[in-house]
Scaffold this motif. Structure first.
Motif, PDB file in Angstrom:
ATOM      1  N   ARG A  46     -41.216  67.247  27.549  1.00 52.65           N
ATOM      2  CA  ARG A  46     -41.401  67.243  25.924  1.00 52.65           C
ATOM      3  C   ARG A  46     -41.204  66.120  24.906  1.00 52.65           C
ATOM      4  N   GLU A  47     -40.000  65.459  25.500  1.00 53.62           N
ATOM      5  CA  GLU A  47     -39.834  64.142  24.649  1.00 53.62           C
ATOM      6  C   GLU A  47     -40.730  62.996  25.293  1.00 53.62           C
ATOM      7  N   VAL A  48     -41.193  63.165  26.547  1.00 53.45           N
ATOM      8  CA  VAL A  48     -42.171  62.079  26.968  1.00 53.45           C
ATOM      9  C   VAL A  48     -43.405  62.307  26.558  1.00 53.45           C
ATOM     10  N   ALA A  49     -43.738  63.328  26.159  1.00 53.97           N
ATOM     11  CA  ALA A  49     -45.124  63.728  25.785  1.00 53.97           C
ATOM     12  C   ALA A  49     -45.391  63.310  24.168  1.00 53.97           C
ATOM     13  N   TRP A  50     -44.239  63.575  23.327  1.00 60.23           N
ATOM     14  CA  TRP A  50     -44.213  63.506  21.923  1.00 60.23           C
ATOM     15  C   TRP A  50     -43.166  62.090  21.731  1.00 60.23           C
ATOM     16  N   ARG A  51     -43.234  61.323  22.580  1.00 59.58           N
ATOM     17  CA  ARG A  51     -42.491  60.102  22.252  1.00 59.58           C
ATOM     18  C   ARG A  51     -42.829  59.226  21.048  1.00 59.58           C
ATOM     19  N   GLU A  52     -42.169  58.446  20.290  1.00 59.38           N
ATOM     20  CA  GLU A  52     -42.259  57.653  19.446  1.00 59.38           C
ATOM     21  C   GLU A  52     -43.643  56.557  20.085  1.00 59.38           C
ATOM     22  N   ASP A  53     -44.243  55.913  19.016  1.00 58.31           N
ATOM     23  CA  ASP A  53     -45.275  54.995  19.387  1.00 58.31           C
ATOM     24  C   ASP A  53     -44.563  53.844  19.845  1.00 58.31           C
ATOM     25  N   ASP A  54     -44.936  53.254  21.093  1.00 56.50           N
ATOM     26  CA  ASP A  54     -44.454  51.823  21.382  1.00 56.50           C
ATOM     27  C   ASP A  54     -43.011  52.296  22.211  1.00 56.50           C
ATOM     28  N   ALA A  55     -42.587  53.436  22.438  1.00 57.18           N
ATOM     29  CA  ALA A  55     -41.365  53.674  23.054  1.00 57.18           C
ATOM     30  C   ALA A  55     -41.202  53.472  24.501  1.00 57.18           C
ATOM     31  N   LEU A  56     -40.339  52.775  24.733  1.00 62.83           N
ATOM     32  CA  LEU A  56     -40.134  52.451  26.331  1.00 62.83           C
ATOM     33  C   LEU A  56     -39.437  53.341  27.118  1.00 62.83           C
ATOM     34  N   ILE A  57     -40.379  54.347  27.660  1.00 64.53           N
ATOM     35  CA  ILE A  57     -39.669  55.416  28.781  1.00 64.53           C
ATOM     36  C   ILE A  57     -40.554  55.379  30.081  1.00 64.53           C
ATOM     37  N   ASP A  58     -39.712  54.618  31.067  1.00 58.75           N
ATOM     38  CA  ASP A  58     -40.376  54.656  32.351  1.00 58.75           C
ATOM     39  C   ASP A  58     -40.129  56.081  33.055  1.00 58.75           C
ATOM     40  N   THR A  59     -41.188  56.566  33.210  1.00 61.01           N
ATOM     41  CA  THR A  59     -41.224  57.932  33.931  1.00 61.01           C
ATOM     42  C   THR A  59     -40.703  57.873  35.346  1.00 61.01           C
ATOM     43  N   GLU A  60     -40.899  56.982  35.919  1.00 59.27           N
ATOM     44  CA  GLU A  60     -40.316  56.791  37.389  1.00 59.27           C
ATOM     45  C   GLU A  60     -38.916  56.614  37.378  1.00 59.27           C
ATOM     46  N   ARG A  61     -38.232  55.752  36.431  1.00 62.47           N
ATOM     47  CA  ARG A  61     -36.746  56.185  36.412  1.00 62.47           C
ATOM     48  C   ARG A  61     -36.413  57.185  35.968  1.00 62.47           C
ATOM     49  N   LEU A  62     -36.968  58.097  35.019  1.00 64.21           N
ATOM     50  CA  LEU A  62     -36.555  59.152  34.478  1.00 64.21           C
ATOM     51  C   LEU A  62     -36.704  60.317  35.520  1.00 64.21           C
ATOM     52  N   TYR A  63     -37.761  60.594  36.212  1.00 62.54           N
ATOM     53  CA  TYR A  63     -37.776  61.430  37.188  1.00 62.54           C
ATOM     54  C   TYR A  63     -37.228  61.378  38.445  1.00 62.54           C
ATOM     55  N   ARG A  64     -37.158  60.159  39.066  1.00 59.04           N
ATOM     56  CA  ARG A  64     -36.986  59.889  40.523  1.00 59.04           C
ATOM     57  C   ARG A  64     -35.746  59.097  40.812  1.00 59.04           C
ATOM     58  N   ASN A  65     -35.457  58.413  39.766  1.00 61.99           N
ATOM     59  CA  ASN A  65     -33.958  57.237  40.013  1.00 61.99           C
ATOM     60  C   ASN A  65     -32.632  57.888  39.666  1.00 61.99           C
ATOM     61  N   MET A  66     -31.992  58.557  40.524  1.00 67.37           N
ATOM     62  CA  MET A  66     -30.610  59.301  40.375  1.00 67.37           C
ATOM     63  C   MET A  66     -29.861  58.408  39.694  1.00 67.37           C
ATOM     64  N   LEU A  67     -30.033  57.144  39.666  1.00 67.81           N
ATOM     65  CA  LEU A  67     -28.860  56.139  39.181  1.00 67.81           C
ATOM     66  C   LEU A  67     -29.269  55.678  37.712  1.00 67.81           C
ATOM     67  N   SER A  68     -30.486  56.075  37.265  1.00 70.06           N
ATOM     68  CA  SER A  68     -30.701  55.718  36.004  1.00 70.06           C
ATOM     69  C   SER A  68     -30.065  56.152  34.760  1.00 70.06           C
ATOM     70  N   SER A  69     -29.826  55.492  33.913  1.00 70.29           N
ATOM     71  CA  SER A  69     -29.248  55.991  32.707  1.00 70.29           C
ATOM     72  C   SER A  69     -30.203  56.815  32.110  1.00 70.29           C
ATOM     73  N   MET A  70     -31.492  56.698  32.259  1.00 73.57           N
ATOM     74  CA  MET A  70     -32.409  57.453  31.309  1.00 73.57           C
ATOM     75  C   MET A  70     -32.347  58.914  31.784  1.00 73.57           C
ATOM     76  N   PRO A  71     -32.326  59.394  32.697  1.00 70.83           N
ATOM     77  CA  PRO A  71     -32.077  60.750  33.091  1.00 70.83           C
ATOM     78  C   PRO A  71     -30.592  61.186  32.878  1.00 70.83           C
ATOM     79  N   ALA A  72     -29.739  59.985  33.092  1.00 70.47           N
ATOM     80  CA  ALA A  72     -28.274  60.562  32.601  1.00 70.47           C
ATOM     81  C   ALA A  72     -28.233  60.826  31.157  1.00 70.47           C
TER      82      ALA A  72
END
Length: 319
Positions: A86-112
């Motif tokens: 939901r947050e990815v879909a309605w993210r703020e304009d120009d927000a930096l969200i790397d979906t590969e890091r979010l959904y696949r990288n288990m070491l990333s601070s983004m899913p953390a």
């Protein structure tokens, strides 16, 4: 010997790292152990290994990387996975969200970040209880939780760039003021990311903020301090421009990530006491304990298992 008893992760032999597809020569001690922990978790859960590639390397198996169809496994509950989508879909304009890091990288601070903060976003009462424990002299009530938030990216009245916070809690303070707690989450990151392009606006805000012993110090403008410096400046401009009456800037990082902790300690040496935007550093251990003591023991247990339990890694060494 164990990580829990000694307060440090082990050095892992190359043969073990290769056996679990996590041999990355650039990893520091904590990152290698955390990568191994995530690979062992993926193996134990039966989640397929993912293929990872850089601009210069061909795709190869990486034990801490999930296959595309198992992206929701990067989150500790289905509800948090849904929140992230939901947050990815309605993210703020120009927000930096790397979906590969979010959904696949288990070491990333983004899913953390979603795993740590998501339970609070889904339960405002839990958010208030946790923030009261972390900042009892400041937070009375949490009113909203925002992810990857900036008040106005690229706006010259702020930092005139894309600097943002991983999370921002809008709060009512103990003094009844309209405040915020801006949060940066780190997991295995060292804070040695490539620095942003220096802008004249940074110097202007740094000099007027009265946050720093020497607002022109070169260390603030290079890794590992430059990101914390820019975010602190952004927090200051949010009060200066009247969006909030008061605020705090908080970093959450594992105590075992010593490289990050050393950077945080170095940043503190540059701060003047009594600044308008106080700086706080909270460990994963402190944060998860605050969740447990706030009545969400199940969430705390899931977070501890995901990020703090190195029992399986220790066993690889001792066995």
């Amino acid at each position: 010997m164990s990580t829990a008893a000694l307060g440090r992760v082990p050095f892992i032999p190359e043969a073990i790292l290769r056996a679990h597809h996590v041999h990355e020569p650039a990893d520091d001690r904590f990152r290698a152990a955390a990568r191994t922990r995530q690979a062992l978790l993926r193996e134990a859960k039966g989640w397929p290994i993912g293929l990872w590639a850089t601009d210069t390397d061909k795709a190869r198996e990486l034990g801490s990387f999930l296959a595309p169809e198992h992206g929701d496994a990067n989150f500790i509950t289905p509800e948090i996975a849904k929140l992230a989508r939901r947050e990815v879909a309605w993210r703020e304009d120009d927000a930096l969200i790397d979906t590969e890091r979010l959904y696949r990288n288990m070491l990333s601070s983004m899913p953390a970040c979603f795993n740590l903060i998501g339970p609070l976003a889904l339960d405002p009462r839990l958010a208030t209880a946790v923030l009261r424990r972390l900042a009892p002299d400041f937070v009375k009530k949490v009113n909203a939780t925002l992810f990857e938030h900036s008040p106005a990216r690229r706006h010259p009245a702020f930092t005139h760039d894309r600097t943002a916070f991983d999370t921002l809690f809008k709060v009512t303070t103990t003094a009844g003021e309209h405040g915020f707690v801006a949060v940066e989450v780190k997991y295995t990151e060292s804070l040695n990311e490539p620095p942003a392009r220096l802008r004249p606006r940074y110097d202007e805000v740094s000099q007027e903020s009265d946050l720093f012993v020497d607002p022109n110090h070169p260390q603030l403008r290079t890794a590992p301090l430059q990101q914390l410096w820019r975010q602190h400046l952004l927090a200051y401009t949010m009060v200066k421009n009247g969006l909030y009456t008061t605020g705090r800037f908080m970093v959450i990082a594992p105590s075992l990530n010593r490289v990050a902790q050393e950077a945080i300690a170095l940043y503190r040496t540059h701060l003047l006491p009594g600044g308008i935007i106080p700086f706080e550093a909270i460990s994963y251990e402190q944060y998860i304990e605050a969740i447990r003591r706030s009545g969400a023991a199940n969430i705390a247990a899931l977070l501890h298992d995901r990020y703090l339990d190195f029992t399986a890694v220790d066993a690889l060494i001792t066995d």
